[in-house]
Scaffold this motif. Structure first.
Motif, PDB file in Angstrom:
ATOM      1  N   LEU A 312     -46.442  35.434  41.225  1.00 37.35           N
ATOM      2  CA  LEU A 312     -46.129  35.006  42.585  1.00 37.35           C
ATOM      3  C   LEU A 312     -46.000  36.240  43.471  1.00 37.35           C
ATOM      4  CD1 LEU A 312     -43.509  32.214  41.805  1.00 37.35           C
ATOM      5  CD2 LEU A 312     -45.945  31.934  42.341  1.00 37.35           C
ATOM      6  N   HIS A 313     -46.341  36.107  44.736  1.00 43.59           N
ATOM      7  CA  HIS A 313     -46.394  37.254  45.654  1.00 43.59           C
ATOM      8  C   HIS A 313     -45.058  38.007  45.724  1.00 43.59           C
ATOM      9  CE1 HIS A 313     -50.377  37.380  47.408  1.00 43.59           C
ATOM     10  NE2 HIS A 313     -50.383  36.060  47.462  1.00 43.59           N
ATOM     11  N   GLU A 314     -45.170  39.299  45.911  1.00 44.57           N
ATOM     12  CA  GLU A 314     -43.995  40.168  46.000  1.00 44.57           C
ATOM     13  C   GLU A 314     -43.107  39.819  47.189  1.00 44.57           C
ATOM     14  OE1 GLU A 314     -44.751  44.523  44.498  1.00 44.57           O
ATOM     15  OE2 GLU A 314     -46.499  43.874  45.661  1.00 44.57           O
ATOM     16  N   ARG A 315     -43.684  39.150  48.183  1.00 50.95           N
ATOM     17  CA  ARG A 315     -42.885  38.846  49.373  1.00 50.95           C
ATOM     18  C   ARG A 315     -41.734  37.880  49.085  1.00 50.95           C
ATOM     19  NH1 ARG A 315     -47.900  36.301  50.512  1.00 50.95           N
ATOM     20  NH2 ARG A 315     -47.854  34.018  50.412  1.00 50.95           N
ATOM     21  N   TYR A 316     -41.804  37.201  47.957  1.00 50.86           N
ATOM     22  CA  TYR A 316     -40.728  36.283  47.618  1.00 50.86           C
ATOM     23  C   TYR A 316     -39.601  37.028  46.919  1.00 50.86           C
ATOM     24  CZ  TYR A 316     -44.379  32.872  48.552  1.00 50.86           C
ATOM     25  OH  TYR A 316     -45.371  32.143  49.144  1.00 50.86           O
ATOM     26  N   SER A 317     -38.395  36.539  47.084  1.00 50.32           N
ATOM     27  CA  SER A 317     -37.248  37.122  46.392  1.00 50.32           C
ATOM     28  C   SER A 317     -37.107  36.490  45.010  1.00 50.32           C
ATOM     29  CB  SER A 317     -35.967  36.872  47.191  1.00 50.32           C
ATOM     30  OG  SER A 317     -35.665  35.483  47.223  1.00 50.32           O
ATOM     31  N   THR A 318     -36.338  37.143  44.176  1.00 49.50           N
ATOM     32  CA  THR A 318     -36.060  36.589  42.854  1.00 49.50           C
ATOM     33  C   THR A 318     -35.389  35.235  42.982  1.00 49.50           C
ATOM     34  OG1 THR A 318     -35.841  38.792  41.891  1.00 49.50           O
ATOM     35  CG2 THR A 318     -34.811  36.971  40.685  1.00 49.50           C
ATOM     36  N   GLN A 319     -34.519  35.108  43.964  1.00 50.09           N
ATOM     37  CA  GLN A 319     -33.811  33.841  44.173  1.00 50.09           C
ATOM     38  C   GLN A 319     -34.792  32.720  44.531  1.00 50.09           C
ATOM     39  OE1 GLN A 319     -32.879  36.807  45.521  1.00 50.09           O
ATOM     40  NE2 GLN A 319     -31.171  37.116  44.071  1.00 50.09           N
ATOM     41  N   GLN A 320     -35.813  33.041  45.340  1.00 46.10           N
ATOM     42  CA  GLN A 320     -36.803  32.030  45.702  1.00 46.10           C
ATOM     43  C   GLN A 320     -37.629  31.601  44.483  1.00 46.10           C
ATOM     44  OE1 GLN A 320     -38.426  34.427  49.087  1.00 46.10           O
ATOM     45  NE2 GLN A 320     -38.486  32.444  50.149  1.00 46.10           N
ATOM     46  N   VAL A 321     -37.995  32.567  43.664  1.00 45.43           N
ATOM     47  CA  VAL A 321     -38.767  32.252  42.464  1.00 45.43           C
ATOM     48  C   VAL A 321     -37.948  31.362  41.535  1.00 45.43           C
ATOM     49  CG1 VAL A 321     -39.869  33.227  40.414  1.00 45.43           C
ATOM     50  CG2 VAL A 321     -40.138  34.345  42.649  1.00 45.43           C
ATOM     51  N   GLU A 322     -36.694  31.692  41.367  1.00 43.21           N
ATOM     52  CA  GLU A 322     -35.838  30.865  40.514  1.00 43.21           C
ATOM     53  C   GLU A 322     -35.645  29.482  41.105  1.00 43.21           C
ATOM     54  OE1 GLU A 322     -32.310  33.165  39.964  1.00 43.21           O
ATOM     55  OE2 GLU A 322     -33.274  34.563  38.558  1.00 43.21           O
ATOM     56  N   ALA A 323     -35.582  29.392  42.439  1.00 38.30           N
ATOM     57  CA  ALA A 323     -35.466  28.088  43.089  1.00 38.30           C
ATOM     58  C   ALA A 323     -36.720  27.251  42.848  1.00 38.30           C
ATOM     59  CB  ALA A 323     -35.232  28.265  44.581  1.00 38.30           C
ATOM     60  N   PHE A 324     -37.893  27.912  42.843  1.00 40.47           N
ATOM     61  CA  PHE A 324     -39.144  27.207  42.530  1.00 40.47           C
ATOM     62  C   PHE A 324     -39.095  26.634  41.113  1.00 40.47           C
ATOM     63  CE2 PHE A 324     -43.131  28.104  40.139  1.00 40.47           C
ATOM     64  CZ  PHE A 324     -43.827  26.957  40.507  1.00 40.47           C
TER      65      PHE A 324
END
Length: 393
Positions: A312-324
């Motif tokens: 997933l793109h670097e522009r996302y935060s770790t928190q956003q990835v975990e939310a996904f």
């Protein structure tokens, strides 16, 4: 002479008739094996499977499973272990001694690396990591103390597919044994012996079991002397598997090619779709063009497991990835793969391996690994879409 009821119940004279046949193999469970006489006790040799001596050394159920797994891998001999990691450890303990060295790919299965850093280090067995995508420079790493090379095709989590035949040939030219973790290829997509490897190991936990409810591993060989070393170490370590677990794997083998093909097709469809999403920087799937080592996969394999990762793109935060990941409803969060339920796990690559490795310039962003189960592809795609929209928009 009349015998007490307690004795009669144990030593009852009735024997069921021979000749019972059914589609499934029966389960034989025993620690003690009874011999008809002393001559039989002295004559039987568990190493050659010409009879039974003790439950730990094999039963009709485990012998049958060993023979079928050997056929699956294209080998001649097989031993079973309580897990895939136990099978990895067995190979190392059989082939390595103090002062020896084992080479591991930089993208090796994490617990295999921990085994080398822990127990093997305490036994004065050293290890080094090599770049599995640099077949040309690999031979120079083989030193006088190198006794074993582990190969993974593809690499764990990041899915790079190496030039397996070239790596095996370089090791063979120096007289170094090679062991392939073939859990992904499973003997269906990939047969390592056809490309020059010496040992094929699988976590039968995955595709051969297929249900996500059995832990087991296997080690398959073609060379009789090599098998003898592994078999004797296997005996001395007291490794064994339960009869009921062996039965479950035997029952699942019949559907394994069908399951593998279905998960392959579903995995490719979903990986291709994810590759077109704006949130995804790269798809890591050996069967797809652009994935590292795709050309090697084309030369070595006939299919692919339903397992892949995305960056997933670097522009996302770790928190956003975990939310996904948390927003997914059909994908369950959990390790392992090849079962009927689709799974997902986010990984922190910096904690797993060097981000500056020569073969990993593509690994920028957040890695999420997917194992595709047997659900409807349309339903899984809809689940991915709603989670992406919900968490990453």
């Amino acid at each position: 002479m009349a015998r007490d009821l307690s004795t009669e119940l144990i030593h009852h004279a009735y024997k069921p008739p021979a000749g019972f046949a059914a589609p499934q193999e029966p389960v034989h469970k025993a620690s003690t094996v009874v011999f008809p006489n002393v001559a039989a006790l002295r004559a039987r040799d568990w190493r050659n499977k010409n009879g039974y001596t003790y439950g730990l050394h094999g039963t009709p159920t485990t012998f049958t499973l060993e023979e079928r797994i050997a056929t699956l891998e294209g080998g001649t001999e097989c031993v079973l272990a309580p897990s895939g990691l136990a099978a990895v450890a067995l190979v190392g303990q059989a082939l390595l001694s103090a002062g020896d060295e084992v080479l591991l790919p930089d993208n090796v299965y994490g617990p295999s690396l921990q085994l080398a850093r822990g127990e093997f280090a305490r036994w004065r067995i050293t290890h080094r990591l090599y770049d599995p995508m640099d077949a040309a420079g690999f031979a120079a790493l083989l030193g006088p103390n190198t006794k074993l090379v582990w190969l993974e095709a593809p690499g764990s989590v990041t899915m790079e597919f190496p030039d397996l035949a070239a790596l095996a040939a370089a090791a063979k030219a120096r007289g170094v044994a090679t062991a392939l973790d073939n859990t992904w290829g499973a003997g269906i997509a990939l047969r390592g012996f056809e490309h020059g490897i010496d040992i094929a190991m699988q976590a039968l936990t995955k595709f051969p079991s297929g249900g996500g409810d059995v832990l087991m591993g296997s080690v398959v060989t073609r060379d009789a002397a090599l098998h003898e070393r592994i078999k004797l170490t296997h005996m001395r370590l007291g490794l064994g598997v339960a009869g009921n677990d062996a039965e479950l794997v035997l029952r699942s083998l019949a559907t394994m090619p069908l399951r593998y093909a279905a998960q392959d097709a579903a995995g490719r469809a979903l990986a291709t779709w994810l590759g077109q999403r704006p949130e995804v920087a790269q798809v890591l799937h050996p069967a797809l063009p652009g994935s590292p080592g795709h050309e090697h996969w084309q030369r070595h394999c006939t299919a692919a497991a339903g397992l892949f990762s995305v960056m997933l793109h670097e522009r996302y935060s770790t928190q956003q990835v975990e939310a996904f990941v948390d927003a997914l409803q059909l994908f369950r969060i959990g390790y392992s793969w090849a079962g009927p339920v689709s799974l997902v796990v986010p990984y922190e690559l910096t904690a797993m391996r060097s981000a500056s490795a020569a073969h990993q310039p593509h690994l920028h962003g957040h890695l999420v690994r997917f194992s595709i189960g047997l659900e409807s592809v349309a339903d899984l795609q809809a689940d991915l879409a709603q989670a992406l929209e919900r968490a990453l928009r």
